[in-house]
Design a protein around this motif. Structure first.
Motif, PDB file in Angstrom:
ATOM      1  N   THR A  66       3.245  32.755   1.776  1.00  0.00           N
ATOM      2  CA  THR A  66       1.823  32.420   1.722  1.00  0.00           C
ATOM      3  C   THR A  66       1.625  30.915   1.757  1.00  0.00           C
ATOM      4  OG1 THR A  66       1.417  34.382   0.355  1.00  0.00           O
ATOM      5  CG2 THR A  66      -0.290  32.693   0.369  1.00  0.00           C
ATOM      6  N   LEU A  67       0.694  30.457   2.606  1.00  0.00           N
ATOM      7  CA  LEU A  67       0.265  29.062   2.606  1.00  0.00           C
ATOM      8  C   LEU A  67      -1.055  28.990   1.842  1.00  0.00           C
ATOM      9  CD1 LEU A  67       1.048  28.027   6.289  1.00  0.00           C
ATOM     10  CD2 LEU A  67       2.544  27.928   4.282  1.00  0.00           C
ATOM     11  N   VAL A  68      -1.130  28.122   0.849  1.00  0.00           N
ATOM     12  CA  VAL A  68      -2.250  28.117  -0.095  1.00  0.00           C
ATOM     13  C   VAL A  68      -3.322  27.103   0.281  1.00  0.00           C
ATOM     14  CG1 VAL A  68      -2.900  27.933  -2.528  1.00  0.00           C
ATOM     15  CG2 VAL A  68      -0.646  28.834  -1.927  1.00  0.00           C
ATOM     16  N   TYR A  69      -2.938  25.868   0.494  1.00  0.00           N
ATOM     17  CA  TYR A  69      -3.902  24.822   0.858  1.00  0.00           C
ATOM     18  C   TYR A  69      -3.151  23.644   1.456  1.00  0.00           C
ATOM     19  CZ  TYR A  69      -2.508  22.549  -3.550  1.00  0.00           C
ATOM     20  OH  TYR A  69      -1.795  21.976  -4.572  1.00  0.00           O
ATOM     21  N   SER A  70      -3.911  22.763   2.123  1.00  0.00           N
ATOM     22  CA  SER A  70      -3.331  21.558   2.736  1.00  0.00           C
ATOM     23  C   SER A  70      -4.116  20.338   2.278  1.00  0.00           C
ATOM     24  CB  SER A  70      -3.365  21.652   4.268  1.00  0.00           C
ATOM     25  OG  SER A  70      -2.567  22.705   4.731  1.00  0.00           O
ATOM     26  N   GLY A  71      -3.485  19.182   2.349  1.00  0.00           N
ATOM     27  CA  GLY A  71      -4.141  17.959   1.946  1.00  0.00           C
ATOM     28  C   GLY A  71      -3.303  16.747   2.297  1.00  0.00           C
ATOM     29  N   GLU A  72      -3.633  15.625   1.680  1.00  0.00           N
ATOM     30  CA  GLU A  72      -2.870  14.395   1.833  1.00  0.00           C
ATOM     31  C   GLU A  72      -2.560  13.841   0.448  1.00  0.00           C
ATOM     32  OE1 GLU A  72      -5.140  11.748   4.272  1.00  0.00           O
ATOM     33  OE2 GLU A  72      -4.307  12.578   6.120  1.00  0.00           O
ATOM     34  N   VAL A  73      -1.431  13.166   0.342  1.00  0.00           N
ATOM     35  CA  VAL A  73      -1.029  12.615  -0.945  1.00  0.00           C
ATOM     36  C   VAL A  73      -0.413  11.239  -0.705  1.00  0.00           C
ATOM     37  CG1 VAL A  73       1.254  13.709  -0.836  1.00  0.00           C
ATOM     38  CG2 VAL A  73       0.296  13.070  -3.059  1.00  0.00           C
ATOM     39  N   ALA A  74      -0.655  10.315  -1.643  1.00  0.00           N
ATOM     40  CA  ALA A  74      -0.061   8.992  -1.575  1.00  0.00           C
ATOM     41  C   ALA A  74       1.288   9.022  -2.287  1.00  0.00           C
ATOM     42  CB  ALA A  74      -0.982   7.951  -2.217  1.00  0.00           C
ATOM     43  N   LEU A  75       2.334   8.624  -1.589  1.00  0.00           N
ATOM     44  CA  LEU A  75       3.660   8.602  -2.197  1.00  0.00           C
ATOM     45  C   LEU A  75       3.759   7.485  -3.204  1.00  0.00           C
ATOM     46  CD1 LEU A  75       5.957   9.176   0.916  1.00  0.00           C
ATOM     47  CD2 LEU A  75       5.279  10.841  -0.808  1.00  0.00           C
ATOM     48  N   ALA A  76       4.346   7.795  -4.344  1.00  0.00           N
ATOM     49  CA  ALA A  76       4.527   6.774  -5.378  1.00  0.00           C
ATOM     50  C   ALA A  76       5.506   5.720  -4.888  1.00  0.00           C
ATOM     51  CB  ALA A  76       5.054   7.427  -6.658  1.00  0.00           C
ATOM     52  N   MET A 110       0.841  -1.205   0.000  1.00  0.00           N
ATOM     53  CA  MET A 110       0.000   0.000   0.000  1.00  0.00           C
ATOM     54  C   MET A 110       0.874   1.254   0.000  1.00  0.00           C
ATOM     55  SD  MET A 110      -3.281  -0.650   0.021  1.00  0.00           S
ATOM     56  CE  MET A 110      -3.989   0.807   0.767  1.00  0.00           C
ATOM     57  N   PRO A 111       0.560   2.230  -0.872  1.00  0.00           N
ATOM     58  CA  PRO A 111       1.326   3.483  -0.859  1.00  0.00           C
ATOM     59  C   PRO A 111       1.179   4.201   0.473  1.00  0.00           C
ATOM     60  CG  PRO A 111      -0.038   3.296  -2.838  1.00  0.00           C
ATOM     61  CD  PRO A 111      -0.475   2.221  -1.908  1.00  0.00           C
ATOM     62  N   GLN A 112       2.238   4.859   0.901  1.00  0.00           N
ATOM     63  CA  GLN A 112       2.195   5.631   2.138  1.00  0.00           C
ATOM     64  C   GLN A 112       1.528   6.978   1.888  1.00  0.00           C
ATOM     65  OE1 GLN A 112       6.054   6.538   3.721  1.00  0.00           O
ATOM     66  NE2 GLN A 112       5.268   7.120   5.736  1.00  0.00           N
ATOM     67  N   THR A 113       0.594   7.356   2.757  1.00  0.00           N
ATOM     68  CA  THR A 113      -0.091   8.638   2.635  1.00  0.00           C
ATOM     69  C   THR A 113       0.526   9.628   3.611  1.00  0.00           C
ATOM     70  OG1 THR A 113      -2.164   7.589   1.963  1.00  0.00           O
ATOM     71  CG2 THR A 113      -2.298   9.832   2.822  1.00  0.00           C
ATOM     72  N   VAL A 114       0.865  10.797   3.117  1.00  0.00           N
ATOM     73  CA  VAL A 114       1.474  11.825   3.966  1.00  0.00           C
ATOM     74  C   VAL A 114       0.698  13.122   3.830  1.00  0.00           C
ATOM     75  CG1 VAL A 114       3.781  10.808   3.788  1.00  0.00           C
ATOM     76  CG2 VAL A 114       3.095  12.581   2.175  1.00  0.00           C
ATOM     77  N   ALA A 115       0.703  13.907   4.901  1.00  0.00           N
ATOM     78  CA  ALA A 115       0.090  15.230   4.887  1.00  0.00           C
ATOM     79  C   ALA A 115       1.043  16.223   4.228  1.00  0.00           C
ATOM     80  CB  ALA A 115      -0.246  15.669   6.312  1.00  0.00           C
ATOM     81  N   PHE A 116       0.486  17.282   3.637  1.00  0.00           N
ATOM     82  CA  PHE A 116       1.312  18.320   3.030  1.00  0.00           C
ATOM     83  C   PHE A 116       0.570  19.639   3.060  1.00  0.00           C
ATOM     84  CE2 PHE A 116      -1.429  17.227  -0.474  1.00  0.00           C
ATOM     85  CZ  PHE A 116      -1.625  18.431  -1.138  1.00  0.00           C
ATOM     86  N   THR A 117       1.319  20.712   2.899  1.00  0.00           N
ATOM     87  CA  THR A 117       0.763  22.054   2.703  1.00  0.00           C
ATOM     88  C   THR A 117       1.484  22.682   1.522  1.00  0.00           C
ATOM     89  OG1 THR A 117       0.147  22.386   5.015  1.00  0.00           O
ATOM     90  CG2 THR A 117       0.483  24.363   3.688  1.00  0.00           C
ATOM     91  N   LYS A 118       0.735  23.309   0.643  1.00  0.00           N
ATOM     92  CA  LYS A 118       1.336  24.015  -0.490  1.00  0.00           C
ATOM     93  C   LYS A 118       1.542  25.481  -0.094  1.00  0.00           C
ATOM     94  CE  LYS A 118       2.599  24.671  -4.826  1.00  0.00           C
ATOM     95  NZ  LYS A 118       1.702  24.495  -5.977  1.00  0.00           N
TER      96      LYS A 118
END
Length: 299
Positions: free
Chosen positions: A289-299, A1-9
């Motif tokens: 500036t911080l634009v948005y945050s979310g989660e992404v699955a690492l390839a 399973m890909p690892q999901t990590v939090a991020f902020t742009k």
């Protein structure tokens, strides 16, 4: 399973980053994963990544130089370390826009306080100090070094090769002076400019045009475009802005001012030179500036 990590742009005058919180250093991002995150078609899209990690955790870093930088940050009382990576995954010493975005993230998430006293942040180029400023945040980039020999730079649209001044502000830069705005606009920076001799660590390459007049009310003014090492042309480069101001100040001679306004495609940044404990430092100020945050699955 890909690892999901939090991020902020986030971004500083259009120089954009994927901010990844990893306080305890549990993530192991390889170069390809960083490149995919930064890909503007298949990933989030950015000029680089900023991993938010405690300096003590960074002491377990991937190479001796990073471990030494993290150890120095711990000794100086810098809790947090900015692990900056270019869009191609390569590690870089320092990022002037990135450190302001990094400070903004720490402040907005409550991980650090910037208002009461200067915030110390560890980097591969040493411990940097960040404070609030009228433009947003100001980072003390420390001292700089002007190299004695010019570097010849060839770039598409430039016509003939031009000499560039090599300046190190914690990371390497080559600054090329152009005669007018038309030359600046004619540059094609979709291809990497060629340098002779090629610096051993590569370099960011800045092309600058002085304003007319150069100095107004004690403040120097220039325009700039930049090709960033490991990224390509970017809308802004914080350390490049500092290097460009220092180069024009160097060329202008002893009467040149210690305050500069630098226009880049993504906005305007401020540069000033200030004596700190007897040494002349260069400081960079601008928005973050911080634009948005979310989660992404690492390839």
């Amino acid at each position: 399973m890909p690892q999901t990590v939090a991020f902020t742009k986030g971004h500083g005058t259009g120089n954009d980053f994927v901010v990844i919180p990893d306080p305890d250093g549990v993530l192991e991002l390889n170069d390809d994963q960083v490149a995919v995150l930064c890909d503007r078609r298949f990933g989030i899209g950015a000029d680089g990544t900023l991993r938010v990690i405690r300096s003590a955790a960074m002491e377990r870093g991937e190479d001796a130089g990073t471990r030494a930088s993290a150890g120095a940050a711990v000794a100086a009382g810098a809790e947090w370390f900015m692990d900056y990576r270019n869009a191609d995954g390569s590690r870089a010493e320092m990022c002037g826009n990135g450190i302001r975005v990094f400070a903004r993230y720490l402040a907005d998430t409550g991980l650090a306080v910037v208002d009461e006293q200067p915030l110390l942040i560890g980097t591969r180029a040493g411990v940097k100090t960040v404070t609030r400023s009228d433009l947003g945040f100001e980072a003390d980039l420390g001292t700089w070094r002007v190299e004695p020999d010019d570097v010849l730079v060839r770039a598409r649209g430039l016509g003939v090769p031009r000499p560039g001044l090599a300046i190190d502000v914690g990371n390497p830069h080559i600054v090329v002076a152009l005669s007018n705005a038309d030359e600046l606009e004619a540059l094609d920076l979709t291809a990497r400019p060629q340098m002779q001799p090629e610096p051993p660590r590569g370099a960011n390459i800045e092309f600058v045009v002085p304003s007319d007049p150069l100095v107004r009310e004690g403040v120097g003014s220039i325009r700039m475009r930049v090709f960033e090492r490991g990224v390509g042309e970017t809308l802004s480069c914080g350390t490049g802005v500092a290097a460009a101001a220092l180069a024009v100040r160097h060329w202008a001679g002893q009467a040149a001012p210690d305050r500069w306004s630098v226009e880049v495609p993504g906005g305007t940044l401020g540069v000033r030179m200030l004596r700190v404990r007897g040494d002349l430092h260069v400081l960079l100020s601008g928005p973050a500036t911080l634009v948005y945050s979310g989660e992404v699955a690492l390839a």
